[in-house]
Design a protein around this motif. Structure first.
Motif, PDB file in Angstrom:
ATOM      1  N   GLN A 267      55.266  40.207  61.390  1.00  0.00           N
ATOM      2  CA  GLN A 267      54.202  39.227  61.159  1.00  0.00           C
ATOM      3  C   GLN A 267      52.991  39.519  62.036  1.00  0.00           C
ATOM      4  O   GLN A 267      51.854  39.506  61.582  1.00  0.00           O
ATOM      5  N   ILE A 268      53.266  39.794  63.315  1.00  0.00           N
ATOM      6  CA  ILE A 268      52.158  40.057  64.229  1.00  0.00           C
ATOM      7  C   ILE A 268      51.390  41.295  63.787  1.00  0.00           C
ATOM      8  O   ILE A 268      50.160  41.299  63.720  1.00  0.00           O
ATOM      9  N   MET A 269      52.129  42.334  63.423  1.00  0.00           N
ATOM     10  CA  MET A 269      51.472  43.575  62.998  1.00  0.00           C
ATOM     11  C   MET A 269      50.638  43.348  61.741  1.00  0.00           C
ATOM     12  O   MET A 269      49.522  43.840  61.628  1.00  0.00           O
ATOM     13  N   LEU A 270      51.185  42.610  60.796  1.00  0.00           N
ATOM     14  CA  LEU A 270      50.461  42.393  59.549  1.00  0.00           C
ATOM     15  C   LEU A 270      49.240  41.513  59.776  1.00  0.00           C
ATOM     16  O   LEU A 270      48.178  41.745  59.207  1.00  0.00           O
ATOM     17  N   THR A 271      49.404  40.499  60.627  1.00  0.00           N
ATOM     18  CA  THR A 271      48.265  39.635  60.919  1.00  0.00           C
ATOM     19  C   THR A 271      47.136  40.482  61.502  1.00  0.00           C
ATOM     20  O   THR A 271      45.981  40.382  61.091  1.00  0.00           O
ATOM     21  N   TYR A 272      47.534  41.351  62.416  1.00  0.00           N
ATOM     22  CA  TYR A 272      46.554  42.225  63.044  1.00  0.00           C
ATOM     23  C   TYR A 272      45.833  43.068  61.992  1.00  0.00           C
ATOM     24  O   TYR A 272      44.619  43.198  61.978  1.00  0.00           O
ATOM     25  N   ARG A 273      46.623  43.595  61.064  1.00  0.00           N
ATOM     26  CA  ARG A 273      46.058  44.430  60.016  1.00  0.00           C
ATOM     27  C   ARG A 273      45.154  43.598  59.094  1.00  0.00           C
ATOM     28  O   ARG A 273      44.083  44.019  58.696  1.00  0.00           O
ATOM     29  N   TYR A 274      45.585  42.368  58.777  1.00  0.00           N
ATOM     30  CA  TYR A 274      44.813  41.553  57.844  1.00  0.00           C
ATOM     31  C   TYR A 274      43.492  41.077  58.443  1.00  0.00           C
ATOM     32  O   TYR A 274      42.525  40.862  57.725  1.00  0.00           O
TER      33      TYR A 274
ATOM     34  N   ILE B  90      47.534  46.034  49.376  1.00  0.00           N
ATOM     35  CA  ILE B  90      48.085  46.761  50.522  1.00  0.00           C
ATOM     36  C   ILE B  90      49.596  46.550  50.590  1.00  0.00           C
ATOM     37  O   ILE B  90      50.363  47.481  50.788  1.00  0.00           O
ATOM     38  N   TYR B  91      50.002  45.313  50.366  1.00  0.00           N
ATOM     39  CA  TYR B  91      51.416  44.984  50.416  1.00  0.00           C
ATOM     40  C   TYR B  91      52.182  45.768  49.347  1.00  0.00           C
ATOM     41  O   TYR B  91      53.259  46.299  49.597  1.00  0.00           O
ATOM     42  N   ASN B  92      51.587  45.868  48.155  1.00  0.00           N
ATOM     43  CA  ASN B  92      52.203  46.663  47.096  1.00  0.00           C
ATOM     44  C   ASN B  92      52.351  48.114  47.515  1.00  0.00           C
ATOM     45  O   ASN B  92      53.384  48.740  47.282  1.00  0.00           O
ATOM     46  N   ALA B  93      51.277  48.640  48.120  1.00  0.00           N
ATOM     47  CA  ALA B  93      51.330  50.039  48.548  1.00  0.00           C
ATOM     48  C   ALA B  93      52.438  50.225  49.573  1.00  0.00           C
ATOM     49  O   ALA B  93      53.122  51.246  49.594  1.00  0.00           O
TER      50      ALA B  93
ATOM     51  N   LEU C 159      46.182  53.040  53.119  1.00  0.00           N
ATOM     52  CA  LEU C 159      46.279  53.400  54.524  1.00  0.00           C
ATOM     53  C   LEU C 159      46.222  52.128  55.336  1.00  0.00           C
ATOM     54  O   LEU C 159      45.256  51.393  55.287  1.00  0.00           O
ATOM     55  N   PHE C 160      47.281  51.824  56.064  1.00  0.00           N
ATOM     56  CA  PHE C 160      47.236  50.554  56.794  1.00  0.00           C
ATOM     57  C   PHE C 160      47.710  50.664  58.220  1.00  0.00           C
ATOM     58  O   PHE C 160      47.615  49.712  58.968  1.00  0.00           O
ATOM     59  N   MET C 161      48.248  51.809  58.610  1.00  0.00           N
ATOM     60  CA  MET C 161      48.617  51.935  60.014  1.00  0.00           C
ATOM     61  C   MET C 161      47.363  52.362  60.765  1.00  0.00           C
ATOM     62  O   MET C 161      46.376  52.741  60.163  1.00  0.00           O
ATOM     63  N   SER C 162      47.433  52.317  62.126  1.00  0.00           N
ATOM     64  CA  SER C 162      46.165  52.542  62.814  1.00  0.00           C
ATOM     65  C   SER C 162      45.705  53.993  62.785  1.00  0.00           C
ATOM     66  O   SER C 162      44.515  54.244  62.754  1.00  0.00           O
ATOM     67  N   ASN C 163      46.631  54.942  62.767  1.00  0.00           N
ATOM     68  CA  ASN C 163      46.125  56.302  62.614  1.00  0.00           C
ATOM     69  C   ASN C 163      46.839  57.046  61.492  1.00  0.00           C
ATOM     70  O   ASN C 163      47.848  56.588  60.960  1.00  0.00           O
ATOM     71  N   VAL C 164      46.271  58.182  61.128  1.00  0.00           N
ATOM     72  CA  VAL C 164      46.746  58.902  59.951  1.00  0.00           C
ATOM     73  C   VAL C 164      48.202  59.344  60.118  1.00  0.00           C
ATOM     74  O   VAL C 164      49.010  59.224  59.194  1.00  0.00           O
ATOM     75  N   TYR C 165      48.546  59.795  61.323  1.00  0.00           N
ATOM     76  CA  TYR C 165      49.921  60.254  61.550  1.00  0.00           C
ATOM     77  C   TYR C 165      50.921  59.141  61.234  1.00  0.00           C
ATOM     78  O   TYR C 165      51.874  59.339  60.468  1.00  0.00           O
TER      79      TYR C 165
END
Ligand SMILES: Nc1ncnc2c1ncn2[C@@H]1O[C@H](COP(=O)(O)OP(=O)(O)OP(=O)(O)O)[C@@H](O)[C@H]1O
Ligand SMILES: [Mg+2]
Lengths: 266, 241
Positions: free
Chosen positions: A158-165, A213-216, B89-95
């Motif tokens: 949740q924390i990671m996704l919130t950060y991403r969102y 993004i979630y689908n991906a 792409l959703f992680m912080s870096n490409v790796y």
């Protein structure tokens, strides 16, 4: 609204500084998380009137920032975003507790002012500690650190996704704002009457985008928790760091350092 | 390889997009899906990997039916390269982004490292691995997204508009790469010249159903048919008179 782009880049600045390689960066993530949590608990435990006792607590962030080569500007910028929130909490104190606490240079300092100052200081200290943690540990490190501290994977994800969102919403907002301003060349920002539509649209677009993004993510085997690289145990060095910092925090908390330093010179 | 048996797909809001769609792809084939905006191309790709589940008919990937309990297996075999790499792409870096799928399927960090350096070499993106995903150019993002799928060694790759946002040179490079890529490919696209060049077969979608299907050279060259499907001939066939 003006500076959505710049807040994105500030977020990146913080993340980028997490890629450095200093003593602090090399500490294991769980070690930094534990230390930060202990620090936060200590800060929170101070009473409302103990303003002068809080000041020496700046010592810890100052040292870590120096060792971790974290630019002061990066932290200060983000800190300014957080302070207004505690300002509101603090101001009510100013209004409600008006009895004089002590007289300083002929001016009556009310209890309200004292607790106002301590709320602001506490916020500043806590936020700084967390920002430093983020600036010295990359997001994956943090996630994996939390996992190895047995924080449930659901919460970590949740924390990671919130950060991403947050990033997603900021990006969408910035694109929409540009599109708006290009067709409203005389406006400096978004007009109040368009704000409702703008925000509504922003939410819908962010949802859509998040959905894609979630689908991906699902397409690549994501099933409700992000898999992170291998966990390692906290090393002896890590425990040593935790012990030393904790003892230091406890000293600050239970020994009146300012008075002690003062008495040395008197 | 891929069998689609009379599927119908309706979005939750009641919008019926695919209706009794039927077709199959053999192993190693490259098949293009063409059709106007809104014809249902992306919807079809999303159904193959079970993001959308058809309410009628069924889909088989290498004999395994696409249904809730097989999703993880299906997604290991079939990779999707999305229309917009920003969504992928959703992680912080490409790796970490490329590593995401591998880690989800439980590969060890060592295997992850080996596989990533392998794919990065093939696609020539070694230098990008430590970059921030959102600081890449559109073309770089596309290649990074492609890497994140190919690294999982899928036997079927679905592409949604792989050549959009690319400059002519990068598009050419991508096309050459796709031609040499020995997996089964299903490519949804508006780039008919690309379809003509790299696809063995094309499927023309219209209003959620198969309007025509056959060898790329024959279908795409058929002016009447293309016109009826709401499309034009590929540029290279329009001729300059
Ligand atoms: N999430 C959704 N909810 C409801 N309807 C949708 C949704 N996504 C797409 N549609 C509808 O489904 C139809 C087919 O969409 P799809 O995205 O599959 O078309 P496409 O062939 O990929 O088009 P394009 O070439 O523009 O990408 C469209 O009419 C669209 O309005
Ligand atoms: Mg589409």
């Amino acid at each position: 609204m003006q500076d959505i782009k710049s807040s994105i880049s500030q977020m990146n600045a913080l993340e980028l500084s997490a890629q450095k390689n200093t003593i602090i960066h090399r500490l294991q993530a769980p070690v930094k998380i534990i230390t930060t949590v202990i620090y936060l608990l200590i800060i929170i435990s101070y009473g409302q009137g103990q303003v002068s006792r809080l000041i020496p607590c700046f010592f810890y962030p100052a040292v870590v920032m120096a060792l971790g080569e974290i630019p002061f500007k990066t932290i200060a910028g983000r800190l300014l975003i957080a302070l207004p929130f505690s300002l509101f909490a603090g101001i009510s104190n100013l209004m409600f507790s008006r009895e004089t606490a002590f007289i300083l240079g002929g001016i009556a300092v009310t209890a309200g002012m004292v607790s106002f100052a301590s709320i602001m200081l506490k916020t500043a200290l806590c936020v700084t500690a967390v920002l430093i943690l983020i600036a010295t540990t990359d997001m994956n490190g943090l996630a994996y650190g939390m996992l190895s501290l047995r924080v449930p994977p659901v919460i970590v994800t949740q924390i990671m996704l919130t950060y991403r969102y947050i990033g997603v919403i900021a990006e969408e907002a910035s694109v929409m704002r540009h599109a708006y301003l290009l067709r409203a060349p005389n406006e400096k920002g978004i007009r109040m009457k368009d704000m409702g539509a703008f925000l509504g649209q922003l939410i819908i677009r962010s949802f859509d985008r998040s959905e894609r993004i979630y689908n991906a993510m699902k397409c690549r085997g994501y099933e409700g928790r992000i898999a992170y690289s291998d966990r390692e145990k906290i090393s002896l060095k890590g425990w040593a760091y935790i012990t030393v910092t904790s003892v230091f925090f406890l000293l600050l908390r239970f020994v009146n350092v300012s008075a002690l330093v003062g008495s040395l010179f008197l | 390889m891929l069998k689609i048996e009379s599927i119908s797909v309706t979005y939750p809001d009641g919008h019926k997009v695919l209706e009794h769609l039927d077709f199959h792809i053999e192993k190693g084939e490259t098949v293009g899906i063409v059709g106007t905006n809104g014809a249902g191309k992306s919807t079809l790709l999303m159904s193959v990997v079970g993001i959308l589940i058809p309410e009628e008919g069924r889909i088989l990937v290498e004999g395994t039916e696409v249904c809730k309990k097989n999703l993880s297996e299906i997604r290991r075999r079939a990779g999707v390269v999305f229309q917009n790499p920003d969504d992928q792409l959703f992680m912080s870096n490409v790796y970490d982004d490329i590593a995401f799928g591998l880690r989800n399927y439980g590969d060890s960090e060592e295997t992850v490292r080996e596989k990533i350096s392998g794919i990065a070499g093939v696609l020539g993106i070694e230098k990008l691995l430590q970059s921030h995903s959102h600081k890449l150019s559109g073309g770089e993002k596309r290649i990074a997204a492609l890497a994140s799928i190919l690294v999982m060694e899928p036997s079927l790759v679905l592409f949604d508009e792989p050549t959009s946002f690319l400059d002519p040179k990068t598009r050419r490079k991508l096309m050459n790469f796709l031609k040499g890529l020995e997996v089964t490919k299903l490519i949804a696209t508006h780039d008919l010249d690309m379809a003509l060049e790299i696809c063995d077969r094309v499927l023309v979608l219209k209003d959620g159903a198969v309007f025509a299907e056959g060898r790329a050279r024959e279908i795409l060259a058929d002016e009447k048919l293309m016109d009826a499907a709401g499309l034009e001939l590929p540029f290279c066939m329009q001729g300059i008179e």
